[in-house]
Design a protein around this motif. Sequence first.
Motif: not given
Length: 403
Positions: A209-216
Amino acid sequence: MSASAPSPLLALDEAQARLIAGVAPLPAEPLALVDACDRWLAQDVIAGRTQPAADLSAMDGYATRADDQAGPWRVVGESAAGHPWPDALAPGTAVRLSTGALMPPGDGAVLLQENALRDGDLLALAGADGPTPRHIRRKGFDFAAGDTVLAAGTRLSPARIALGLMSGTSGVLVHRHPRLAIIDSGDELAADPAAALPHQIPASNGAMLAAMTAPLAEAVRLGPVPDRLDALINAFEAAAGCDVIVTSGGASVGDHDLVRPALEAWSAQIDFWRIALRPGKPLLVASKGDRHILGLPGNPVSSHVTATLFLLPLLRALAGSRQPFPLPVMLPLADPLPAVGNRTEFFRARRHGSGIAPISERDSSALRALSQADALIRREAGSPPAEKGTPVPVYWLENGGNA
């Protein structure tokens, strides 16, 4: 219906609409344009200059007067990128051009280098194609001073940053990125993946989840948190300064699924719980004050799918996006799909030529199949079997497409 009977499952589209109903973008802050990639604009970007600022040559060759087509010509100088020729051309004269160079003042044309024959300063046609204005990039053909080149609500991609800079803009007003707390919960989780015992599994969802949300978002990870009410409440309290709190695991109906009781004990308001989605049925959405809370399922595929459909859109909406949900494309099936039950179902899939091939593995714990997926295929509840070649809606995943 009795008070203890479970409520009907909420349809996916209704759940998504309720998720962002009333969600307002976070406050705006000034930022240097070069540092604003993946931010959403809080105000329009207005061009402060015209591009091109003058007529330019689109090709290498020679500039002549537009009314001087036959030649021969005498080459009197050069116009190179950054080094313009200042004078209008007299009849019978030409100027050497490089791509991107300013055209000499006046009504001009371009003789392509491959159509030119030069001997010292003498220039003649090498074929039938003479000078033409077709190879001139006209002043302002891209945009003019005063144009809105980027609208508020636009996400700043690398190309849009370049456009903003070309328009004469160095600083922008963008919405603040959400602060996100990611809480892994479960007695079975091992923080060190190399030290997981047979009765444990590595705590991978939080990292995913941290990787998925990193750009946001600006994310902080908490846990793994044990299956105890007090431990979960303490984790929520530790995350109270964040705009969004997301949990992974503990959102279902088992004896050790304590996320909902912990949220209620923490005085959070449950908006909805359990949706008509496969995988991802136990999704929970709640709030406390201006904090948004999502309880995602613990199975990694369910966690990934619900993050794609709910967490990422919520973060986009808070960051200023006017279209926070992923948009599908229609592609033909490379292989058939079975009938769908009473919940909207998302199948892991990968590109296959000009179509999409479903991955046969459907277990919600199977991470290998998820890692091989480029996309998710959406199938509505009650859909009959779909044959090869049937167009289906496809959502690209961030690890393989443009969700």
